[in-house]
Motif scaffolding. Structure first.
Motif: not given
Length: 597
Positions: A209-238
């Motif tokens: 639901g974001y417009a083109d100018d509403q999402v930054s390119n910083r990796i830190e921001d991408s991690y903030r969008r991930i649900h806190p309960d899923d973050l560790a699992y996502v980072q470990a898989s990557m």
């Protein structure tokens, strides 16, 4: 009005060339899911492509009709919305259709269209059953959900095929590929591990639901969008993929949308370049919205939990029993009632049914195994009453009923129910005893005795030889005993005579009470001398054991008439009549006598 061959402008023809084995596993799973959830005999998913209908998947079968015929029957109702026909025999649109007429067990029909995001029709999700039925509001919504999932998969497959064609034609032209993916509902991301930036396609942003100018390119921001309960699992898989522990990066997790809600997505990616030391430099991947699939999974889990709770409360065993082609068997599902039925846990039989086989009563074990063999060989229902010997409950009766079906690997799967019928079997035995036994003397009653003597005559005639002795016995002066001592003592006298008769019988003989104070005896393979010896033993035993009443001893005597039944007798009545006449002669000659005729 349905016709057996719709015109060209009616329902499209069915392409029956695609076999069920070739169907996509996703659609097969949805079809099986629908069949199991709704409890119908057949579930079909069809696709409409370029004016021609094909079958994507089918589960079950109905009345021997082919899946192509069922799909053709389903498409003859021209209606863009959901159609539910409770009874095809009563529905004006279907009752005259040849498939319905030729297959009377094709009774219930439901169809929900597979709608494309553009509003067009991609195919249909169809249900068929051999009994009339109906769908409530919740079931209809569930069918719509299944149709939406199937439509998403069809659209996704169509998009993927289209993208593959364009990719082959454009030689991996990234710009053109990005445009194609942007319109497919799948998002693309491109991560630069040196700059720690990540770029998203417009399609990726639109998923959340974001417009083109509403999402930054910083990796830190991408991690903030991930649900806190899923973050560790996502980072470990990557990280595991960065270290080459996995061939690709594949995760399912929740991600925050523009409105603050969370959505389930499937993210897949792969490192496409590394430096000379093997460190990852660039990673490209895709993101797919799987929220609907997760919602469906939760609903299915709720249904499974409900069914499990219900079956566990049923007083008996609800089970799923599977026998492999080489003979091994196990319970792929067993409700909690298995403890009451077999005194084992579901875990004890999850890999082998040997524990059950061991507690089947030895006298019933062969019949138990044979009944399952017959059911598996002919795919006919299994229905059996048998005994089990349990450590705590002891000897108990069980009744099992199940329906088998053959699986693709050649194994047989039964779904059924086993219940305790010990009390019923006890009552049946008591009723049988009441129906065949004289209550006062506990000897066979007249009806049961007559059946036995008729069977004995049939045996003699079948063997074309041999004989049997028939004795009619009557207590002497029985009325006087009743008049002098009362009916209670008269009853005691009858039981006393019955006991003495029973003591003198062999296993092949039978004595029965056929009248008030009259008894009949049939001695198998006995002639006149043998019958005379039997009669004398009875009289001697009566004389030696008078009936006691207080301080007094009451002597009892009995008159006996004997006849021999042979193969020449047309019926048992002839032999009974002769022995009855002999008894009359004994009575007339002074009683307490033995006469032969």
């Amino acid at each position: 009005m349905l016709t057996s061959a719709p015109p060209d402008d009616a329902s499209p023809p069915v392409d029956a060339g695609r076999s069920r084995d070739a169907a996509d596993a996703r659609f097969e799973a949805l079809a099986r899911m629908a069949r199991g959830h709704f409890g119908v005999s057949t579930a079909l998913i069809t696709q409409l492509d370029a004016g021609r209908q094909s079958i994507l998947a089918g589960a079950g079968g109905s009345c021997g009709a082919t899946l192509a015929e069922l799909a053709s029957c389903g498409q003859t109702i021209a209606d863009a919305g959901m159609v539910v026909v409770a009874d095809t025999r009563a529905d004006q649109r279907l009752r005259d259709h040849p498939l319905v007429i030729d297959n009377p067990c094709l009774r219930f029909y439901a169809r929900c269209p597979l709608l494309a995001s553009s509003g067009g029709t991609l195919g249909a999700f169809c249900l068929f059953d051999d009994k009339p039925g109906e769908l409530d509001d919740e079931q209809r919504e569930f069918l719509r959900d299944l149709a939406r999932l199937a439509a998403m998969a069809v659209e996704s497959d169509s998009t993927a095929a289209r993208l593959q064609e364009e990719a082959d034609a454009l030689r991996a032209n990234e710009g053109r590929m990005a445009l194609a993916i942007a319109g497919s509902g799948t998002g693309i991301w491109d991560r630069n591990l040196q700059t720690q930036e990540i770029h998203y396609s417009s399609g990726w942003k639109s998923i959340l639901g974001y417009a083109d100018d509403q999402v930054s390119n910083r990796i830190e921001d991408s991690y903030r969008r991930i649900h806190p309960d899923d973050l560790a699992y996502v980072q470990a898989s990557m990280q595991a993929h960065f270290e080459r522990k996995t061939p690709s990066y594949e995760v399912e997790h929740r991600i925050r949308c523009q409105d603050g809600s969370y959505k389930w997505i499937s993210s897949r990616g792969k490192v496409v370049s590394r430096d000379s030391e093997g460190q990852p430099l660039r990673m490209i991947g895709t993101t797919t919205d799987i929220s609907a699939m997760h919602a469906m999974s939760e609903r299915l889990q709720q249904s499974v939990d409900l069914i499990t709770c219900l079956t566990d409360e049923v007083p008996g065993l609800v089970f799923q029993y599977r026998r492999l082609p080489h003979g091994e068997a196990f319970f792929s599902y067993a409700s909690a009632g298995i403890w009451d039925i077999y005194e084992v846990s579901p875990q004890q039989v999850a890999s082998s049914a040997a524990a059950i086989d061991a507690i089947i009563h030895p006298d019933d074990r062969e019949a138990y195994r044979a009944s399952l063999d017959t059911s598996a060989a002919s795919l006919t229902p299994w229905d059996l009453e048998y005994r089990v010997q349990l450590p705590r409950q002891g000897l108990r009766w069980r009744q099992g009923a199940a329906r088998p079906r053959r699986l693709e690997d050649g194994s047989t799967l039964w779904h059924g129910f086993i219940t305790d019928v010990t009390d019923r079997k006890r009552i049946e035995a008591e009723l049988q005893e009441f129906a065949t036994t004289d209550f006062l003397t506990q000897l066979p009653n007249r009806r049961h005795f007559m059946k036995h003597i008729e069977a004995e005559l049939a045996r003699i005639q079948r063997n074309d030889g041999g004989c049997a002795a028939v004795l009619m016995c009557d207590m002497d002066h029985f009325k006087a005993i009743n008049d002098q001592w009362g009916h209670a003592l008269g009853d005691l006298a009858l039981r006393h005579v019955a006991t003495i008769l029973r003591e003198q019988l062999r296993k092949t003989d039978m004595a029965g009470r056929v009248g008030g104070e009259e008894f009949a005896v049939v001695l198998s393979d006995a002639d006149i001398p043998a019958a005379m010896a039997f009669a004398r033993r009875v009289q001697q035993r009566l004389a030696a054991t008078p009936l006691a009443e207080g301080d007094q001893r009451i002597a009892l005597t009995i008159s006996i008439g004997i006849a021999v039944m042979t193969a020449s007798d047309a019926s048992v009545d002839a032999a009974l009549s002769r022995s009855d006449r002999a008894l009359y002669r004994a009575k007339e000659s002074g009683r307490n006598r033995i006469e032969c005729l």
